[in-house]
Design a protein around this motif. Structure first.
Motif, PDB file in Angstrom:
ATOM      1  N   GLY A 143      -0.076  -3.035   9.743  1.00  0.00           N
ATOM      2  CA  GLY A 143       0.935  -2.510   8.861  1.00  0.00           C
ATOM      3  C   GLY A 143       0.747  -2.810   7.418  1.00  0.00           C
ATOM      4  N   GLY A 144      -0.036  -3.866   7.085  1.00  0.00           N
ATOM      5  CA  GLY A 144      -0.241  -4.231   5.698  1.00  0.00           C
ATOM      6  C   GLY A 144       1.000  -4.808   5.072  1.00  0.00           C
ATOM      7  N   ALA A 145       1.961  -5.236   5.840  1.00  0.00           N
ATOM      8  CA  ALA A 145       3.200  -5.741   5.267  1.00  0.00           C
ATOM      9  C   ALA A 145       3.043  -7.181   4.847  1.00  0.00           C
ATOM     10  N   SER A 146       3.574  -7.535   3.700  1.00  0.00           N
ATOM     11  CA  SER A 146       3.496  -8.911   3.213  1.00  0.00           C
ATOM     12  C   SER A 146       4.578  -9.758   3.845  1.00  0.00           C
ATOM     13  N   GLU A 186      11.647   1.477   1.838  1.00  0.00           N
ATOM     14  CA  GLU A 186      10.435   2.198   2.164  1.00  0.00           C
ATOM     15  C   GLU A 186      10.757   3.599   2.661  1.00  0.00           C
ATOM     16  N   THR A 187      11.846   3.712   3.448  1.00  0.00           N
ATOM     17  CA  THR A 187      12.232   5.018   3.963  1.00  0.00           C
ATOM     18  C   THR A 187      12.637   5.945   2.832  1.00  0.00           C
ATOM     19  N   ALA A 237       3.178  -1.873  -1.850  1.00  0.00           N
ATOM     20  CA  ALA A 237       4.512  -1.344  -2.143  1.00  0.00           C
ATOM     21  C   ALA A 237       4.933  -1.677  -3.569  1.00  0.00           C
ATOM     22  N   ALA A 238       4.646  -2.915  -4.013  1.00  0.00           N
ATOM     23  CA  ALA A 238       5.000  -3.321  -5.384  1.00  0.00           C
ATOM     24  C   ALA A 238       4.239  -2.491  -6.407  1.00  0.00           C
ATOM     25  N   TRP A 239       2.990  -2.160  -6.102  1.00  0.00           N
ATOM     26  CA  TRP A 239       2.179  -1.350  -7.024  1.00  0.00           C
ATOM     27  C   TRP A 239       2.771   0.060  -7.171  1.00  0.00           C
ATOM     28  N   GLU A 240       3.205   0.622  -6.057  1.00  0.00           N
ATOM     29  CA  GLU A 240       3.872   1.935  -6.106  1.00  0.00           C
ATOM     30  C   GLU A 240       5.174   1.844  -6.904  1.00  0.00           C
ATOM     31  N   THR A 254       6.067  -7.045 -10.201  1.00  0.00           N
ATOM     32  CA  THR A 254       6.307  -6.002 -11.190  1.00  0.00           C
ATOM     33  C   THR A 254       6.727  -6.570 -12.546  1.00  0.00           C
ATOM     34  N   GLU A 255       7.559  -7.638 -12.542  1.00  0.00           N
ATOM     35  CA  GLU A 255       7.994  -8.229 -13.812  1.00  0.00           C
ATOM     36  C   GLU A 255       6.806  -8.797 -14.587  1.00  0.00           C
TER      37      GLU A 255
END
Length: 502
Positions: free
Chosen positions: A153-156, A170-171, A221-224, A281-282
């Motif tokens: 899943g690549g989930a952190s 995510e949804t 996800a953070a990059w997106e 992101t910050e």
């Protein structure tokens, strides 16, 4: 006489057994590890392991020194390597974050090597210098669920801890908010074919990643999310967000000297700045808004783009002589041939230039390339010992090119510049005998490697090798004895016939 010879032959098997073992041990090479092979050193023994990636230029530069170390390793130390693109879980266990990573495993302790990567320094480290390094315990095998989670899943960890709210986010991101239409990703996927033209304008924050990299997946996800924030730099300019898969874009990975993953770089006004802070992101917003000024800048390297068809002709052992007719210099025209290796950094830099040369000379001169690592017969025929090697073939003669590797210089050489050089005759096509010997060398080399992998760290394997050597020695001795007896019998019969005649 025969009895004496028989006793001599019976003395041969033990000697052959010992010589066979010594031959294979003296030929010690680098062992490729897979799966949980590395666990054999979790409690005892010593192994110096290189963790690497096939696209890493520094790993390729280290290859000769590492192979030399494998041949000259101190007794009791195995020199090994782990391909992190294939063995992701093993590299994750050992905390590998950059390539190459060198770790000495000794008596259940792990010592990381930091320093100049030359044979003398590496050997000095495994002999004594490792004692100056604080060791870490041999990492335990993680539970299967923990190992499999990133791959599936690549989930952190942070994302898992957020629970239901994170899943909803995510949804929403995938389906939109109420409209049912997916939101298009604002992260641009860049590659060898479009990189230079895309980044030539504006400000770009680029993530260099690999699909198998757990840390890359964790920040996906953070990059997106960061791309959706429409960040700006200190001058109010929009910062575009992009990413490059280094496993599919060798040219970019080589040009930017990517060693660790993920790697983040800010590109603007012809300069690039490395981000080394936390992956949030910050932090990224602060960095692109002026934080980059606290870091050292470097010029953005040139990446050649591949546009249009490739007119380079691919040659190999099976078609080289048929297409080029190099030995006879007959009817197929002049040939400009590049001998390369896939791991060679200089070859990769030359690749787009060579494509340009092929396009420019199309219809006048045949421009070709040979992978010397797979077409070993042709490489041996032309005495190729370094990469890249360039040879011009004309009328049964060959001219070696050693000038600048610019398109204009290469084209000028092929269009007449070679005339100022003393040619050499094209080597003849290998005979059946030489091909047989070459195949035998490859077979012996592969057999040595398999036997080494079988015996390394395994007393039972070494005993088995001795037994095989002993049995082989007995068999050879018996064959020699039989042939000698037959020869002696023929000599005796001949002497008897001559005696009767006299």
């Amino acid at each position: 006489m025969i009895r004496k010879g028989h006793s001599t032959f019976l003395g041969i098997p033990p000697l052959l057994a010992v010589l066979g073992v010594l031959f294979f041990v003296a030929s010690a090479d680098v062992v490729d590890l897979s799966g949980n092979d590395i666990d054999r050193w979790s409690h005892s023994g010593s192994a110096f392991v290189k963790f690497y990636a096939s696209w890493c230029s520094h790993c390729k530069q280290l290859e000769p020194a590492w192979n030399h170390l494998g041949e000259t390793a101190p007794p009791g130390v195995t020199i090994a390597r782990v391909d992190c693109q294939q063995e992701k879980s093993a590299c994750a266990r050992f905390g590998v974050k950059g390539y190459p990573s060198l770790k000495l495993i000794k008596e259940g302790q792990v010592y990381s090597f930091y320093g100049r990567r030359d044979p003398d320094k590496l050997r000095e480290f495994i002999l004594s210098k490792y004692e100056t390094i604080k060791p870490e315990p041999f990492p335990a095998v993680p539970p299967s669920s923990a190992t499999d989670a990133p791959a599936n899943g690549g989930a952190s960890k942070e994302k898992s801890a957020q629970g239901e709210g994170s899943n909803k986010k995510e949804t929403d991101k995938e389906t939109g908010t109420g409209g049912g239409q997916p939101i298009k990703s604002r992260v641009a996927e860049l590659g060898d074919g479009n990189f230079t033209s895309v980044i030539s304008t504006g400000v770009w924050f680029i993530k260099f990643y690999a699909p198998w990299c757990g840390h890359c997946k964790a920040m996906e996800a953070a990059w997106e999310d960061f791309a959706l924030l429409h960040p700006t730099d200190g001058k109010g300019r929009r910062v575009m967000i992009g990413q490059v898969d280094v496993t599919a874009n060798d040219e970019i990975a080589t040009a930017f000297d990517i060693r660790g993953l993920p790697t983040l770089k800010l590109l603007m006004d012809g300069n690039m700045y490395d981000h080394v802070g936390t992956r949030a992101t910050e932090e990224w917003a602060r960095f692109v808004d002026g934080g980059y000024l606290q870091t050292r800048s470097e010029k953005i390297p040139l990446v050649h783009e591949h546009k249009g068809p490739d007119h380079t002709i691919l040659l190999d052992d099976s078609n080289f002589e048929h297409l080029t007719q190099a030995a006879t210099g007959a009817t197929t025209g002049d040939w400009f041939v590049l001998f390369f290796a896939p791991w060679c950094g200089h070859c990769k830099k030359l690749a787009p230039v060579w494509r340009s040369v092929a396009a420019s000379l199309k219809g006048r001169i045949n421009v070709a390339k040979v992978d010397a690592t797979t077409s070993t017969e042709t490489a041996e025929r032309f005495g190729i010992k370094a990469f890249p090697s360039l040879i011009f073939l004309r009328h049964g003669k060959m001219y070696s090119y050693e000038g600048p590797r610019s398109a204009s210089a290469l084209e000028a050489f092929a269009e007449g510049g070679y005339e100022g050089l003393e040619p050499s005759p094209v080597p003849p096509v290998p005979s059946l005998v030489s091909k047989t010997f070459s195949a035998a060398r490859v077979f012996v080399s592969e057999t040595q490697t398999r036997l080494l992998e079988f015996c390394h760290g395994s007393p039972s394997g070494a005993i088995a090798l001795c037994v095989i050597g002993f049995i082989g020695g007995i068999s050879i001795a018996l064959i020699l004895q039989t042939r000698t007896q037959q020869q002696r019998k023929r000599i005796d019969e001949k002497m008897q016939r001559e005696k009767k005649k006299s």
